[in-house]
Design an enzyme around this catalytic site. Structure first.
Site, PDB file in Angstrom:
ATOM      1  N   HIS A  48      18.116 -57.129 -46.023  1.00  0.00           N
ATOM      2  CA  HIS A  48      18.275 -55.892 -45.234  1.00  0.00           C
ATOM      3  C   HIS A  48      16.688 -55.646 -44.916  1.00  0.00           C
ATOM      4  O   HIS A  48      16.396 -54.639 -44.171  1.00  0.00           O
ATOM      5  CB  HIS A  48      19.018 -55.021 -45.862  1.00  0.00           C
ATOM      6  CG  HIS A  48      20.272 -55.210 -46.064  1.00  0.00           C
ATOM      7  ND1 HIS A  48      21.183 -55.453 -45.014  1.00  0.00           N
ATOM      8  CD2 HIS A  48      21.222 -55.141 -47.229  1.00  0.00           C
ATOM      9  CE1 HIS A  48      22.286 -55.644 -45.341  1.00  0.00           C
ATOM     10  NE2 HIS A  48      22.433 -55.690 -46.580  1.00  0.00           N
ATOM     11  N   ARG A  74      15.004 -61.195 -52.894  1.00  0.00           N
ATOM     12  CA  ARG A  74      16.754 -60.992 -52.408  1.00  0.00           C
ATOM     13  C   ARG A  74      16.662 -61.914 -51.064  1.00  0.00           C
ATOM     14  O   ARG A  74      16.381 -61.474 -50.186  1.00  0.00           O
ATOM     15  CB  ARG A  74      17.258 -59.544 -52.202  1.00  0.00           C
ATOM     16  CG  ARG A  74      18.658 -60.019 -51.903  1.00  0.00           C
ATOM     17  CD  ARG A  74      19.683 -58.676 -51.901  1.00  0.00           C
ATOM     18  NE  ARG A  74      19.027 -57.599 -50.807  1.00  0.00           N
ATOM     19  CZ  ARG A  74      19.803 -56.231 -50.788  1.00  0.00           C
ATOM     20  NH1 ARG A  74      20.785 -56.013 -51.504  1.00  0.00           N
ATOM     21  NH2 ARG A  74      19.425 -55.497 -49.737  1.00  0.00           N
ATOM     22  N   ASP A  88      10.306 -72.398 -52.901  1.00  0.00           N
ATOM     23  CA  ASP A  88       9.236 -72.858 -52.394  1.00  0.00           C
ATOM     24  C   ASP A  88       7.651 -72.083 -52.182  1.00  0.00           C
ATOM     25  O   ASP A  88       6.661 -72.293 -52.373  1.00  0.00           O
ATOM     26  CB  ASP A  88       9.300 -73.749 -51.223  1.00  0.00           C
ATOM     27  CG  ASP A  88      10.183 -74.998 -51.514  1.00  0.00           C
ATOM     28  OD1 ASP A  88      10.510 -75.316 -52.754  1.00  0.00           O
ATOM     29  OD2 ASP A  88      10.870 -75.656 -50.611  1.00  0.00           O
ATOM     30  N   GLU A 149      29.082 -56.975 -55.680  1.00  0.00           N
ATOM     31  CA  GLU A 149      29.032 -55.861 -54.684  1.00  0.00           C
ATOM     32  C   GLU A 149      30.405 -55.740 -53.862  1.00  0.00           C
ATOM     33  O   GLU A 149      30.426 -54.984 -52.778  1.00  0.00           O
ATOM     34  CB  GLU A 149      27.879 -55.807 -53.744  1.00  0.00           C
ATOM     35  CG  GLU A 149      27.621 -56.973 -53.343  1.00  0.00           C
ATOM     36  CD  GLU A 149      26.173 -57.028 -52.599  1.00  0.00           C
ATOM     37  OE1 GLU A 149      25.564 -55.945 -52.371  1.00  0.00           O
ATOM     38  OE2 GLU A 149      25.621 -58.279 -52.087  1.00  0.00           O
ATOM     39  N   SER A 174      25.394 -49.353 -53.747  1.00  0.00           N
ATOM     40  CA  SER A 174      25.760 -48.904 -52.370  1.00  0.00           C
ATOM     41  C   SER A 174      27.149 -49.803 -51.933  1.00  0.00           C
ATOM     42  O   SER A 174      28.188 -49.144 -51.372  1.00  0.00           O
ATOM     43  CB  SER A 174      24.619 -48.735 -51.272  1.00  0.00           C
ATOM     44  OG  SER A 174      23.623 -48.185 -51.527  1.00  0.00           O
ATOM     45  N   ASP A 175      27.116 -51.122 -51.958  1.00  0.00           N
ATOM     46  CA  ASP A 175      27.924 -51.757 -51.364  1.00  0.00           C
ATOM     47  C   ASP A 175      29.361 -51.833 -52.683  1.00  0.00           C
ATOM     48  O   ASP A 175      30.570 -51.703 -52.043  1.00  0.00           O
ATOM     49  CB  ASP A 175      27.775 -53.238 -51.251  1.00  0.00           C
ATOM     50  CG  ASP A 175      27.249 -53.413 -49.951  1.00  0.00           C
ATOM     51  OD1 ASP A 175      27.337 -52.841 -48.927  1.00  0.00           O
ATOM     52  OD2 ASP A 175      26.083 -54.355 -49.787  1.00  0.00           O
TER      53      ASP A 175
END
Length: 255
Positions: A48, A74, A88, A149, A174-175
């Site tokens: 996000h 993430r 990588d 989540e 949140s999720d």
């Protein structure tokens, strides 16, 4: 050569308290400064957040310049290409979102580890400067955290935690609150159900000797989660704090 970030990974895997900060801005200069504040890791949000792949590379370089914290990413999705690129680029660990089943958790492990334990293609780029040098040493030096989540992820959390190669489970609050029926990420009406879900995930991680990890909005909540038993705890985000600090100073001046 032994870099401080390697000690952070070892500490996290030993379930010692590991505190991190969340970054959504493509701002190497601010992440370099954050890397010097004492956090154990800086997590770059490739799902996000406002950074593309070049931003992830540049911000990992900035974090490494801080000579201390580990750069964690993430990733945007549970996808072998995305996971491999982040590693990588020099990420010391990945957080994989939206993991619903043990099969999906196993897929994340395969994407993140070289043949023998996975199917990652060899091409370490920046990672070769600090992680390795052999594939086996690289595999041992990174963290793989999968996010719980969703309703399905919560239903399968015990089986997900049992997947070999997963180092820990990371709660996206949140999720997760939406997953248990919340009308918003802060909905107080589902607090008891949400708390029970948090407890279930924590217990599943502890029962399988996996890292219990969670995101928190501030230091106060982070301290509460540490008291519960979470050992890998992320605090807030740069964009949130920028807005909060700017508003606070404006309100003070106007008052």
């Amino acid at each position: 050569m032994n870099y401080p970030a390697a000690d952070v990974v070892r500490k996290a895997k030993n379930k010692e308290l590991t505190l991190g900060y969340w970054s959504v801005l493509d701002s190497p200069i601010s992440n370099e400064r954050l890397a010097m504040t004492g956090y154990d890791y800086i997590a770059l949000d490739g799902q996000h957040g406002l950074l593309g792949y070049s931003g992830i590379v540049q911000n990992l370089m900035a974090i490494d310049a801080g000579h201390g914290p580990a750069g964690i990413v993430r990733v945007a999705a549970n996808d072998p290409t995305v996971v491999g690129q982040s590693l990588d680029a020099g990420a010391r660990g990945i957080i994989v979102p939206m993991v619903d089943t043990p099969e999906e958790a196993a897929a994340a492990v395969r994407a993140a580890r070289y043949p023998g334990g996975g199917a990652r293609s060899y091409g370490p780029m920046r990672a070769g400067l600090r992680v390795g040098p052999t594939p086996a040493e690289s595999d041992a030096a990174i963290l793989i955290l999968v996010m719980i989540e969703t309703p399905q992820g919560l239903d399968n959390v015990e089986e997900i935690c049992a997947v070999d190669g997963v180092d820990g489970v990371y709660i996206g609050p949140s999720d997760l609150r939406l997953a248990v029926g919340g009308k918003s990420p802060q909905d107080p009406d589902v607090q008891s159900t949400f708390d029970a879900a948090i407890g279930r995930i924590l217990s599943a991680a502890q029962a399988t000797d996996k890292i219990p990890a969670i995101h928190t909005p501030d230091g106060t909540v982070a301290r509460e989660r540490i008291g519960q038993g979470f050992t890998f705890v992320t605090i807030a985000s740069d964009l949130t704090h920028l807005e909060q600090a700017a508003r606070q100073h404006l309100d003070t001046a106007r008052s």
